[in-house]
Every structure is written in C-alpha cells, then in structure tokens.
Design an enzyme around this catalytic site. Sequence first.
Site, PDB file in Angstrom:
ATOM      1  N   GLU A 184     -16.242 109.723 -55.243  1.00 18.95           N
ATOM      2  CA  GLU A 184     -15.372 108.624 -55.698  1.00 18.95           C
ATOM      3  C   GLU A 184     -13.958 109.127 -55.963  1.00 18.95           C
ATOM      4  OE1 GLU A 184     -15.695 105.475 -55.821  1.00 18.95           O
ATOM      5  OE2 GLU A 184     -17.851 105.140 -55.649  1.00 18.95           O
ATOM      6  N   GLU A 240     -21.057 101.940 -59.519  1.00 19.49           N
ATOM      7  CA  GLU A 240     -20.646 100.693 -60.178  1.00 19.49           C
ATOM      8  C   GLU A 240     -20.038 100.982 -61.547  1.00 19.49           C
ATOM      9  OE1 GLU A 240     -20.352  98.949 -57.908  1.00 19.49           O
ATOM     10  OE2 GLU A 240     -21.829  97.374 -57.767  1.00 19.49           O
TER      11      GLU A 240
HETATM   12  C1  LIG Z   1     -15.884 103.522 -53.024  1.00 17.93           C
HETATM   13  C2  LIG Z   1     -16.415 102.420 -53.883  1.00 17.93           C
HETATM   14  N1  LIG Z   1     -17.249 102.715 -54.901  1.00 17.93           N
HETATM   15  C3  LIG Z   1     -17.738 101.744 -55.685  1.00 17.93           C
HETATM   16  C4  LIG Z   1     -17.401 100.435 -55.454  1.00 17.93           C
HETATM   17  C5  LIG Z   1     -17.924  99.344 -56.339  1.00 17.93           C
HETATM   18  N2  LIG Z   1     -18.789  98.420 -55.677  1.00 17.93           N
HETATM   19  C6  LIG Z   1     -18.489  97.137 -55.602  1.00 17.93           C
HETATM   20  S1  LIG Z   1     -19.711  96.284 -54.756  1.00 17.93           S
HETATM   21  C7  LIG Z   1     -20.668  97.626 -54.570  1.00 17.93           C
HETATM   22  C8  LIG Z   1     -22.065  97.579 -53.991  1.00 17.93           C
HETATM   23  C9  LIG Z   1     -22.154  97.019 -52.652  1.00 17.93           C
HETATM   24  O1  LIG Z   1     -21.358  97.726 -51.754  1.00 17.93           O
HETATM   25  C10 LIG Z   1     -20.010  98.711 -55.073  1.00 17.93           C
HETATM   26  C11 LIG Z   1     -20.611 100.043 -55.023  1.00 17.93           C
HETATM   27  C12 LIG Z   1     -16.544 100.165 -54.399  1.00 17.93           C
HETATM   28  N3  LIG Z   1     -16.171  98.903 -54.112  1.00 17.93           N
HETATM   29  N4  LIG Z   1     -16.059 101.159 -53.627  1.00 17.93           N
END
Ligand SMILES: Cc1ncc(C[n+]2csc(CCO)c2C)c(N)n1
Length: 233
Positions: A222, A156
């Site tokens: 990431e 996040e």
């Molecule tokens: C690859 C990737 N990493 C982090 C996020 C950010 N994010 C937004 S909502 C959430 C939690 C529920 O899935 C997360 C980790 C993303 N979208 N895609």
Amino acid sequence: MVNHVPEAPASKSGDWAFLGAESGSVADRLYLSAAEEWNRAINSRFVNELLDDTLPDNVLVSYLIQDFKFFNQGIMDHAIALAPREETKEMLRKQSKFFADEEAPYFTDFLKVYHVTDEQYEHAPQTPANKEYCDYLAEVVNGTWEELITALCCMEWLYLAWAKRTVDAGVVQQVPAHKGWVDLHEGELFRAWTGRLIALVNEYASVDGPEAEVFRRIVHLERRFFEDAYDLA
Ligand SMILES: Cc1ncc(C[n+]2csc(CCO)c2C)c(N)n1
C-alpha cells in the site's frame, strides 16, 4: 493554510478499540507489528496532497487508473467463495454490491470528468507496486481464508486510517474528486465494514501464523502503491 490536515500520530495499542481492535486483540497486535510502515503509508505525500487539495491532477489520474485496475481484480468474489460461514458470505456479498453501486461509478465518472479515454486506461501500464500487489493477491486468493481475510481487512483498514485523518481534523476537501475519494473510505458504512473485517481477523487470524506476514506485506505494498502514482504521472 486553512485546509491543512495534520499527519496521523504514531500507532498505539488500542487506537482502534472503537472498531473492535481492542488492546491485545489479534487485530491490534497485527496493527502494531506494521506500525512504522503503516504510519508512512497513511501520511504519504499522496495522501497529504489529496487531503490538502494540493495534489496535481496528473498524479490523481495516474493513481486512479492504477486503482481501478486494482479494483477490477475481483478480490471480493474470492473472499465470498472462501468464507466458511453462510452469514459471512452474505455480508461480503452485500458489501460487494455496495462497491459495484458506489465505488465503480466513482471511477467511471472520474475518468469521464478528467477526460481519460478507454484507450488511455487500457494502455496505461501497471506501476511496479500495483503489479506486485496484484500478483501477490493472486497468490493470497489461492491460499487460506485466514490469510485472505487478513489481507482484505488490512487494505480496507489502512484506507479508513488515512481518510480518518481529515475527519479528525474537521477538514472537507474542496475538489470534488478528492472529497468523493475520501467519502468512499470514511463514514458510518465504511467504518462498520472495516469493523466487521476486524472482527473476522480477531476470530480467524493468528499473530504467530502466516497472517502476520500477510498483514505486513499488504501495508508495504500500500505504501509503495501511493508512491508509484508520482513515478508514472
Ligand atoms: C490500493 C488500494 N487499497 C485499498 C483500497 C480500498 N478498497 C476499496 S474497495 C476495496 C475492495 C474491493 O476492491 C478496497 C480494497 C483501494 N481502493 N485501493
């Protein structure tokens, strides 16, 4: 170019003190331990082109198909189950509802507007980085709360960090899908959520424990996740 967003500078201790990662805190030290690859991820070609509104549609489509698959893994449910305190479970439940109400519709609207059919979505193979990321998270959710909260915080926080670049530069994307993706990851609510995760990392994680490896591994995945969007576009 009028709308160019500059790259984020190299990470420094205390960069995120305003969200609770004060200099020397566990979160700050984890952040610094992954600084080089973190910087490459938040300044990746994908992020640069998204923020500058120069991202080819096929790359955005490829990325968001992958990300919807990633999103649908249900990491939040595992976090709620492992959270040691009832108040933390409640905080995570509220955020999970927010994702269901705000983030899930972004994906479904996007797929409709960009004419991605259900079949295309279902049949798109996961990119290698996404597959590795999902496999890794499947391990993490069966591990400890300390590791899981570190992974969630890192993913996040890294998203907030790339989106913050455009807020710092005062640039608003003109392509609605680009602006919408930024808005989901920057703003008062997303900052507050990330701050709550940073507080939990400071409370539960240790820089000498397995959490340090989790943080670096997530940053690495990431970075590769962004790159893969071009390979399969
Ligand atoms: C690859 C990737 N990493 C982090 C996020 C950010 N994010 C937004 S909502 C959430 C939690 C529920 O899935 C997360 C980790 C993303 N979208 N895609």
